[in-house]
Design a protein around this motif. Structure first.
Motif, mmCIF file in Angstrom:
data_model
loop_
_atom_site.group_PDB
_atom_site.id
_atom_site.type_symbol
_atom_site.label_atom_id
_atom_site.label_comp_id
_atom_site.label_asym_id
_atom_site.label_seq_id
_atom_site.Cartn_x
_atom_site.Cartn_y
_atom_site.Cartn_z
ATOM 1 N N THR A 80 27.564 0.325 47.226
ATOM 2 C CA THR A 80 26.463 1.193 46.835
ATOM 3 C C THR A 80 25.187 0.706 47.521
ATOM 4 O OG1 THR A 80 25.738 -0.115 44.928
ATOM 5 C CG2 THR A 80 27.564 1.432 44.581
ATOM 6 N N GLU A 81 24.112 1.441 47.344
ATOM 7 C CA GLU A 81 22.845 1.045 47.955
ATOM 8 C C GLU A 81 22.387 -0.322 47.459
ATOM 9 O OE1 GLU A 81 19.881 4.014 47.417
ATOM 10 O OE2 GLU A 81 20.930 5.514 48.666
ATOM 11 N N GLU A 82 22.817 -0.700 46.253
ATOM 12 C CA GLU A 82 22.446 -2.006 45.697
ATOM 13 C C GLU A 82 23.521 -3.065 45.956
ATOM 14 O OE1 GLU A 82 21.300 -1.750 41.631
ATOM 15 O OE2 GLU A 82 19.656 -0.343 42.019
ATOM 16 N N GLY A 83 24.516 -2.729 46.791
ATOM 17 C CA GLY A 83 25.519 -3.713 47.185
ATOM 18 C C GLY A 83 26.660 -3.906 46.217
ATOM 19 N N LYS A 84 26.848 -2.976 45.302
ATOM 20 C CA LYS A 84 27.934 -3.096 44.329
ATOM 21 C C LYS A 84 29.241 -2.600 44.950
ATOM 22 C CE LYS A 84 24.600 -2.386 40.623
ATOM 23 N NZ LYS A 84 24.142 -1.515 39.517
ATOM 24 N N SER A 85 30.323 -3.320 44.667
ATOM 25 C CA SER A 85 31.603 -3.015 45.310
ATOM 26 C C SER A 85 32.757 -3.541 44.474
ATOM 27 C CB SER A 85 31.655 -3.664 46.699
ATOM 28 O OG SER A 85 31.652 -5.084 46.571
ATOM 29 N N GLN A 97 31.217 -5.827 34.745
ATOM 30 C CA GLN A 97 31.511 -4.459 34.324
ATOM 31 C C GLN A 97 30.887 -4.267 32.940
ATOM 32 O OE1 GLN A 97 35.729 -3.284 35.325
ATOM 33 N NE2 GLN A 97 35.812 -5.424 35.992
ATOM 34 N N THR A 98 29.675 -3.799 32.933
ATOM 35 C CA THR A 98 28.826 -3.854 31.738
ATOM 36 C C THR A 98 29.421 -3.127 30.539
ATOM 37 O OG1 THR A 98 27.589 -1.959 32.643
ATOM 38 C CG2 THR A 98 26.707 -4.163 33.071
ATOM 39 N N HIS A 99 30.071 -1.999 30.765
ATOM 40 C CA HIS A 99 30.639 -1.251 29.637
ATOM 41 C C HIS A 99 31.860 -1.964 29.064
ATOM 42 C CE1 HIS A 99 27.983 2.140 30.411
ATOM 43 N NE2 HIS A 99 28.300 2.040 31.688
ATOM 44 N N GLU A 100 32.649 -2.573 29.928
ATOM 45 C CA GLU A 100 33.862 -3.258 29.461
ATOM 46 C C GLU A 100 33.516 -4.553 28.721
ATOM 47 O OE1 GLU A 100 36.073 -1.140 29.844
ATOM 48 O OE2 GLU A 100 35.148 -0.020 31.474
ATOM 49 N N GLU A 108 26.880 2.612 38.339
ATOM 50 C CA GLU A 108 26.664 2.575 36.892
ATOM 51 C C GLU A 108 27.566 1.555 36.205
ATOM 52 O OE1 GLU A 108 25.601 3.244 32.975
ATOM 53 O OE2 GLU A 108 24.567 3.838 34.818
ATOM 54 N N GLN A 109 28.761 1.368 36.716
ATOM 55 C CA GLN A 109 29.723 0.506 36.036
ATOM 56 C C GLN A 109 29.425 -0.984 36.206
ATOM 57 O OE1 GLN A 109 33.819 1.310 35.583
ATOM 58 N NE2 GLN A 109 33.793 3.195 36.761
#
Length: 415
Positions: free
Chosen positions: A328-333, A289-292, A281-282
């Motif tokens: 994550t499953e979408e490769g986010k790290s 970092q979409t929220h930041e 989500e982040q």
């Protein structure tokens, strides 16, 4: 910065990134690495920069020796309970409402600190003074063996947490309150960040002093245990845990850090798992970092959030969890989030709003940690570049960078 300057600094920077160095771990200080720095200071083999950082540390610690111990009882605004033992602060980005006669309810101006929220009328400033004092004094005691520092650090801890007449209750029900709003705010839990960052480390450093006893540790451990119970069982704590931005990250950092210190491994693993899952989500697919990025201090908060997440990864490593390589499953790290920032370290203009300008200082702890846990030299190179930038800024301003000074003394870098 010209590339030749970067390469010049890379040649003179030696980073202590072995498994035995301190490496800015938020808890469970590696006394082997810390002892190495101490030995070099006392046998005269430390660099001039390290000696200068040590002298500066002692000067800072000296300023705390004669101050009155901070306590929640000194505030002049009472919490709703009427009990001053309950911590109270006012959220810093909120201001009186210009549209109403009495200024209520206050309105938010993101990134703009209202000085009226940082006064001695509430507790936030005193909490900061206590935390910074304990941090400086305990480090000064470790390096110098001067019991004056241990005595004062111990006294400050007892006043804030243990003494019957002056202690803070173990909750943040009224932290970051806003005039005109009656309900507690989960975001206030961020105020407790300094407790988790500093207190466990200080207890390690003070453990050999006669001014801090085993009974004192037992009492403070009880306070911290009660605080974890409030964090994990209160309505505000549960709401903060669900935040998908730096607030949620620092909540998990607090719980994981204190959980590890108190030996609650299942709780630590739960927080690390939740932090790993939060990356979905982040982050977006580029590592933003979409929220930041929505904040008026977008670069600062991007670094701030990564500081929390990599701090959690350090703790995870101590209970057998590898968040450094988690995807994550979408490769986010974590690595993807840092790689998104790489072009800006290399000189590309930051395309988002940051009303105070881009400062790379907050990224250094993250790069130190990733450098230690990456198989490639990519993050080591980014760390070298970033430190070189900050060293150049020091030369221009004549002021030493506090982040670099701290990391030098803790054995994470040696300039």
């Amino acid at each position: 910065m010209a590339s030749f300057k970067i390469h010049r600094y890379v040649l003179i920077l030696f980073f202590l990134l072995s498994n035995t160095c301190f490496a800015v771990s938020p808890i469970a200080i590696d006394t082997t690495g810390l002892a190495r720095v101490k030995q070099k200071i006392h046998d005269g083999t430390a660099s001039e920069r390290t000696h200068a950082a040590y002298r500066a540390l002692l000067l800072k610690a000296d300023t705390f020796l004669d101050i009155k111990n901070p306590t929640v009882m000194a505030k002049t605004i009472e919490p709703p309970t009427g009990n001053k033992h309950d911590y109270l602060s006012i959220s810093r980005y909120w201001w009186p409402n210009p549209e109403t006669p009495n200024g209520l309810p206050w309105v938010r101006k993101d990134g703009e600190t209202n000085p009226e929220t940082q006064t001695d009328a509430v507790d936030r400033k005193r909490l900061g003074t206590m935390a910074k004092g304990v941090e400086n004094l305990s480090l000064a005691y470790y390096f110098s063996n001067d019991e004056r520092y241990a005595k004062k650090a111990s006294s400050m801890l007892k006043t804030w947490f243990l003494d019957e007449d002056t202690h803070m209750k173990p909750h943040l029900e009224f932290a970051q309150s806003v005039p005109g709003y009656s309900k507690g705010r989960p975001s206030g839990i961020l105020d407790g960040k300094s407790i988790a960052e500093i207190v466990p480390n200080a207890l390690v450093l003070l453990s050999k002093s006669p001014h801090w006893t085993k009974n004192d540790t037992l009492k403070l451990n009880k306070w911290l245990s009660d605080y974890i119970t409030w964090l994990t069982e209160s309505t505000l704590g549960k709401k903060e845990n669900n935040q998908q931005n730096n607030h949620g990250s620092w909540y998990k950092f607090q719980v994981a850090t204190l959980g590890f210190y108190l030996g609650n491994e299942p709780l630590v693993k739960e927080m690390v798992t939740l932090a790993q899952q939060s990356l979905e989500e982040q982050l977006d697919f580029e590592g933003k970092q979409t929220h930041e990025l929505q904040r008026t201090r977008s670069f600062f908060y991007s670094c701030y959030n990564l500081d929390a997440l990599t701090g959690i990864a350090v703790i995870g490593g101590q209970v057998g969890m590898d968040m450094w390589h988690y995807k994550t499953e979408e490769g986010k790290s974590l690595a993807l989030a840092v790689k998104y920032l790489t072009p800006f370290i290399n000189g590309q203009a930051w395309p988002y709003t940051d009303i105070h300008g881009v400062d790379f200082s907050g990224l250094i702890p993250t790069l130190v940690r990733l450098s230690k846990h990456s198989e490639s030299n990519e993050f080591f190179g980014l760390l070298s570049q970033t430190i070189a930038i900050l060293v150049e800024e020091e030369k221009k301003t004549g002021n030493k960078n506090d982040v670099l000074e701290t990391l030098i003394l803790k054995g994470a870098i040696n300039i």
